[in-house]
Each structure stands twice: as structure tokens, then as C-alpha cells.
Design an enzyme around this catalytic site. Structure first.
Site, PDB file in Angstrom:
ATOM      1  N   GLU A 227     -19.193  -5.979  11.082  1.00  0.00           N
ATOM      2  CA  GLU A 227     -20.046  -5.369  11.866  1.00  0.00           C
ATOM      3  C   GLU A 227     -20.808  -6.038  12.645  1.00  0.00           C
ATOM      4  OE1 GLU A 227     -18.527  -2.465   8.907  1.00  0.00           O
ATOM      5  OE2 GLU A 227     -19.272  -4.444   8.784  1.00  0.00           O
TER       6      GLU A 227
ATOM      7  N   LYS B 298       0.758  -1.210  -0.060  1.00  0.00           N
ATOM      8  CA  LYS B 298      -0.037   0.024  -0.056  1.00  0.00           C
ATOM      9  C   LYS B 298       1.071   1.522  -0.009  1.00  0.00           C
ATOM     10  CE  LYS B 298      -4.016   1.518   2.518  1.00  0.00           C
ATOM     11  NZ  LYS B 298      -5.030   1.328   3.619  1.00  0.00           N
TER      12      LYS B 298
ATOM     13  N   ARG C 216     -25.409  -2.515   8.059  1.00  0.00           N
ATOM     14  CA  ARG C 216     -24.931  -3.708   7.847  1.00  0.00           C
ATOM     15  C   ARG C 216     -25.508  -4.858   9.036  1.00  0.00           C
ATOM     16  NH1 ARG C 216     -19.298  -4.329   5.212  1.00  0.00           N
ATOM     17  NH2 ARG C 216     -20.552  -5.618   3.641  1.00  0.00           N
TER      18      ARG C 216
END
Length: 620
Positions: free
Chosen positions: A364, A279, A392
Site C-alpha cells: 500500500e 490453492k 498502512r
């Protein structure tokens, strides 16, 4: 080089040297443009070669490419003919995520994570059922998104199928922050294995000499005690599901990427290709910034990576400060988040009390139900997520927390209109959804003092869920009450007995004051009010509106089934005769633009609200 690329087909004729040149140019382009607009810089710097390899091996859009999450799709946009990044994430410009309106090459617009494998499974099965076996479906999913349970439901469903699906695991060891959990440790073991380099060299030779993935898989097994066999057997987590695995592959070597992807493409059944990337690759400030590798940035100085305009003290910072203070006083307080430790303000608490912060990864549902378990065990859990992501886990809020009377506090960051991240990130659904949960109490603080106070009051509730929601960005100036009526605060009053009452919820309290000022300038007696705890209906409402002809509510959540409508229904049942005018977010997906532009378009600015109020009074 980049100007020569109008579509993925233009990549096919490039030499290896030209591909390397193009990759370097793309990185320079991303740093230059994103530093001026803001956006997701680090993830895209890490997938340059990977995206180029995907588009050289697969034929988009005939082969469907699904990105999970879409914030790693900037390179994909560039290679599919979208090279004007001057208005990235601005109204009328390129979206920050894939967009079907922009291109046939874009499939999934929703930037919520862990969904790509399910999308790919459905698309691929559809192709199979239609007799289109020559079409392949590619899911590009980060190792962070693999911490989400939905991804594993999809992998489980793919096992044993004969659909042409290639799952590219973009493994950079991070989501926002380092990827956590058992999966991360498993992938870490492969990533740092000293046998990795020898595998890459052998794999290249094997791919070059064999035309089928079956031969590659067979030879890996037949190597017996050789190091290669041990390495290829390492990811038993995939093999046990019955899925073929290739990797790990150097995600910054286009030749290696193409060899692996071509073999996976030609196998004809689901294959996982494990690709290692870095990254922020190629941008020194990102490579040196260990914390998040420049995941998302505002406008920055490209040479240093420093922000052009330092961010002001924001709502997240207030919560971050307050939860540390509370944790010092209450050993029962423990915090949970879903792969967003720093973005939601839990990093200071994790630094101070590491054992009392739980990052569950992009999961979640798991976060909410495990919070219910913590409450049962005598703790008071605080679940901190973006408001859009609690959608969610609504079932878990309803059936695991509320049904069981669990004292769990939800801190919803980025609530309301967020703007430039686009439709999937606006936290506009929470109030309309959550007010239907039995026993739940919901607060929408208007400033720093009310946020700190609401958080502490929420922690005092031990037998039901509590929710505190607050917006993105800088905290507005304090709005002290001039007087209180029950649980409602009067923020401004003009004239005698008010014929108009303007109620501003949360961050819209300042708007309510501005509306009241405009109506007072028209000669009306008016007051502006707000309540920190907006659901259930605050005490004192009937008294406050008793003499009003018109009550105006302003909220940055859905108007339909919103808090304003709940208050109005309560008042009418009690016999109140005032007419009501509700202002909020329409039931539609809001396209990317600045928050101010969205507010202006949907009529939530003070002038539009005041005009509507005057028109309602004139009709009456």
C-alpha cells in the site's frame, strides 16, 4: 481420524498412510463446514499437508508459529484442538484468523499481510537474548505477502543473524489473484523448472542420509555443473541477502515437507524453505475456478461451489461500473490497487483498459507514493483499497500526496464496521485519521447516486487528495433529499422548526432517518440530514442547526476525533448554542460478529440513539 487429534502431539504416532487419510478428512471437513458458515476456503485447502508437516517437525507452542496472513490458519486451528467450526466467524465462535484468546498456539491476530517475518525476527531474537536457543520460530508467509516491502525489510534484518528462524514461503502463485511483479516471475522460474522433480528425489535421499543442513548446502555447491546446482542457485534474490534457501519442496508431500523443515530447524540460523502448494487443492469447484481458487466464500452449495444466496448489487459494483464509464471519457484516469484487483472492483476496468490498471502487490505504501508520481506526470490516479489497509500508508498520504498537492483519489471499500472478519478488518479508523491531513477532502456517500456523483467530483480535484469511503455489502435504497441547505441534504422533516437535528454520515444516513421517525413519534419537531462531502465541514451547517436544541451525529467511524466532533467544534467556535450528542464506534478493537450484532452492541441502532437523545433533552 480428525477426532483423534486433540493437539499437535497426536500427529507424531501416525503412519504415512494415516497422515494421508487425515489430510483427506481435513479437506472434507473444511468444505463441509466453511460452505455452511462462509470463510477462507481456498487458502486452507492448499496448506493441509504443509500445516501437518509444520506441527510434526516443530513443538508448538514452545516453538512459535506465525501465520501471514492468518486466513490460512484453519488447519492449524483443527490440529490444535479447535474442531467446532459451526460458528466460525460468528459472535462467540472461532475467529477467522489466529486469536490469542482461543489458544496458546496462536501468536499474531492482525490479519494485515507481510508482517510475519518481522514478528518472527523479534520473537527469535527475544529467545536468543533469554538464552533459549533450543526454541525455534516459524513464519509461514505466502508468495503474495512477499510482495510487501515490510517482509523484505525483515529479511534484510535477519541476514547475518544467528537466531533460529524458519521462513516457510507458501508459494501457490496467488494472493487474492495471481501474484504479480518481479518476485512472482522469479519464483515462477523455479516452479516450472523441469529439474524440479529430480531435485525432489535427490533432496529426499540427501535429507535421509545427512543430519545437518550444512551438508545439504555444501553438497549443492559441490555438484558443479550438475542441474541441481543451477536450480539451487536460482533464488539469488535470497542468497544475495545472505539467507540459506531450501527448495522448492512439494507442499502436498508430507515426507518431503518434513525432511526440508527438519533440516532448516536444525541449522540454527535463518533459513527459507520454499514450498509449492495449490490453492483450493482437492475441491473440484476451486480447482476449476481459475480466478481466485475460492479465496473467500459466503455460504455455498458444497457440491457445486455456487452461492446459496446470490449477492445483491453492492457498493463495490457501483464503483466498478462508474470507473469504467469515467475511463471512457477521461484518458488521464488510471487506477492502482494492492493485490485486490477483483475485491475492490477494478477487474472490469483492467479487462477494458489493461494498461491503465496497476496492481502493485501487497504494498500500500508503494501504491500511494507512486500515485503521487502519476499525478505529477499529468495523470489522475485512483487508489482503490479496503479502508483498513489505507492505515498502512498514512504517512504516504500525508507526506507524499498531501504535502505535494497531488490530485490523487482514494476509493475506500469496506469502510466502517465490517463485522465477521474481526478487529483488523473493520474500516473504522479512516475518518478520524484522514481529517487531520491538510487539504484533504473526504466524502461519505449514502446511496448509489451519491457514490457515483462523489467519485466524479473527486476526480475534478487536481491539487489535493480526495477520499470517497463506502461500506461492505449491498447498496441501500436511494435516499433522495427533500431539500438542501448549503451542502447538506435534508432527508426527512417532521413538524415545524426542528428542535432536534439528526445527522447521518454515509451508510448511517438511513439510521438517522429512523431515529428522526422515533423522535417525531414522541412529539418532537425533528429533521434528518446528511452530507456527501463531510470534511472539511460542509457549508450550510450553521444555518441548518440554527434553531436546534440538540444535534445528533451518527457515523460508523471512531466517535473520538471523528467527523461529528469536528462539526461540533466548528459550530461552537461560531457561537452555536445547541448541545451535541455523538454516536459512532468506540475506541476499541471490535471482535468478530455480524455487522448488525456489532451495531447493536455499541449502541448504533436507531432505538438506542433515540433513547439517548430523549435523555439528553430531559436533562437540559
Amino acid at each position: 481420524m480428525l477426532e483423534r487429534i486433540g493437539s499437535p502431539a497426536d500427529l507424531q504416532a501416525l503412519t504415512p498412510a494415516e497422515l494421508d487419510e487425515l489430510a483427506a478428512e481435513i479437506r472434507g471437513f473444511l468444505v463441509d463446514t466453511v460452505s455452511r458458515t462462509g470463510g477462507h476456503l481456498g487458502p486452507n485447502l492448499g496448506v493441509v499437508e504443509l500445516t501437518m508437516g509444520i506441527h510434526r517437525v516443530f513443538e508448538s507452542p514452545r516453538d512459535s508459529i506465525v501465520f501471514d496472513t492468518g486466513h490460512q490458519s484453519y488447519v492449524h486451528k483443527l490440529l490444535t484442538g479447535r474442531q467446532d467450526f459451526s460458528t466460525l466467524r460468528k459472535r462467540g465462535g472461532l475467529a477467522g484468523y489466529p486469536s490469542r484468546e482461543e489458544s496458546d498456539h496462536d501468536i499474531v491476530e492482525n490479519s494485515h499481510a507481510s508482517t510475519a517475518v518481522s514478528w518472527a525476527a523479534g520473537i527469535a531474537r527475544g529467545h536468543t537474548l533469554r538464552g533459549e536457543e533450543d526454541r525455534c520460530t516459524v513464519a509461514v508467509i505466502g508468495d503474495g505477502a512477499l510482495t510487501g516491502g515490510m517482509a523484505w525489510e525483515a529479511l534484510n534484518g535477519l541476514a547475518g543473524s544467528r537466531d533460529r528462524v524458519v521462513i516457510v514461503v507458501n508459494d501457490n502463485g496467488r494472493s487474492y489473484a495471481p501474484t504479480i511483479g518481479g518476485l512472482a516471475r522469479k519464483l515462477d522460474g523455479i516452479r516450472v523448472d523441469r529439474r524440479y522433480e529430480s531435485f525432489l528425489g535427490w533432496g529426499k535421499r540427501t535429507f535421509a542420509g545427512r543430519g545437518r543442513f550444512r551438508n545439504f548446502a555444501y553438497r549443492s555447491v559441490m555438484h558443479g555443473k550438475r542441474a541441481l546446482k543451477g536450480l539451487l542457485q536460482e533464488p539469488s534474490i535470497f542468497a544475495d541477502l545472505g539467507l540459506k534457501y531450501v527448495g522448492p519442496v512439494d507442499g502436498h508431500n508430507i515426507a518431503h515437507i518434513e525432511h526440508a523443515l527438519a533440516q532448516a530447524r536444525d541449522y540454527g540460523e535463518p533459513v527459507i524453505v520454499h514450498v509449492l502448494t495449490e490453492k483450493g487443492r482437492g475441491y473440484t469447484p476451486a480447482e476449476q475456478h481459475v480466478a481466485d481458487r475460492f479465496h473467500a466464500v459466503g455460504k455455498i452449495h458444497p457440491e457445486t461451489g455456487l452461492p446459496i444466496e446470490p449477492s445483491r448489487f453492492g457498493w463495490t459494483s457501483v464503483f466498478a461500473d462508474e470507473i469504467v464509464k469515467v475511463a471512457e471519457e477521461r484518458p488521464d484516469v488510471v487506477a492502482l490497487t494492492a493485490a485486490m484487483l477483483a475485491p475492490v472492483g477494478l477487474q472490469p476496468l483492467a479487462d477494458r483498459y489493461p494498461s491503465r490498471v496497476i496492481d502493485v502487490g501487497i504494498a500500500e505504501q508503494h501504491a500511494v507514493t507512486s500515485a503521487a508520481g502519476l499525478a505529477f506526470a499529468g495523470m489522475h490516479p485512483v487508489v482503490a483499497v479496503y479502508a483498513t489497509f489505507l492505515n498502512r500508508a498514512f504517512d504516504q498520504v500525508l507526506m507524499d500526496v498531501a504535502l505535494h498537492g497531488a490530485g490523487v483519489t482514494f476509493m475506500l471499500d469496506r469502510a466502517g464496521i465490517t463485522g465477521d472478519d474481526g478487529p483488523s478488518h473493520n474500516g473504522m479508523w479512516d475518518m478520524a485519521l484522514l481529517r487531520h491531513v491538510p487539504g484533504l477532502r473526504l466524502a461519505a456517500p449514502r446511496d448509489e447516486p451519491s457514490l457515483r456523483r462523489a467519485f466524479r467530483e473527486a476526480l475534478d480535484v487536481s491539487d489535493a487528495p480526495t477520499v470517497v469511503r463506502y461500506p461492505k455489502g449491498a447498496v441501500a435504497a436511494p435516499l433522495p433529499a427533500v431539500r438542501s441547505v448549503g451542502d447538506l441534504d435534508v432527508l426527512a422533516s417532521y413538524g415545524g422548526d426542528a428542535s432536534v437535528v439528526v445527522m447521518g454520515l454515509g451508510s448511517m444516513a438511513g439510521t438517522a432517518v429512523s431515529v428522526a421517525e422515533k423522535l417525531a413519534a414522541e412529539g418532537l419537531d425533528v429533521l434528518a440530514a446528511s452530507a456527501t462531502w463531510v470534511h472539511p465541514v460542509p457549508g450550510g451547517l450553521l444555518e441548518l442547526i440554527s434553531g436546534a436544541e440538540l444535534v445528533v451525529t451518527v457515523e460508523d467511524g471512531l466517535t473520538d476525533a471523528g467527523i461529528g466532533e469536528e462539526w461540533a467544534a466548528f459550530a461552537r467556535l461560531a457561537g452555536a448554542r445547541a448541545q451535541w450528542s455523538h454516536h459512532g464506534v468506540p475506541r476499541e478493537f471490535l471482535q468478530h460478529a455480524s455487522r448488525a450484532q456489532v451495531i447493536d452492541r455499541i449502541g448504533l441502532d436507531p432505538s438506542a440513539i433515540a433513547d439517548t437523545a430523549l435523555a439528553a433533552l430531559a436533562r437540559d
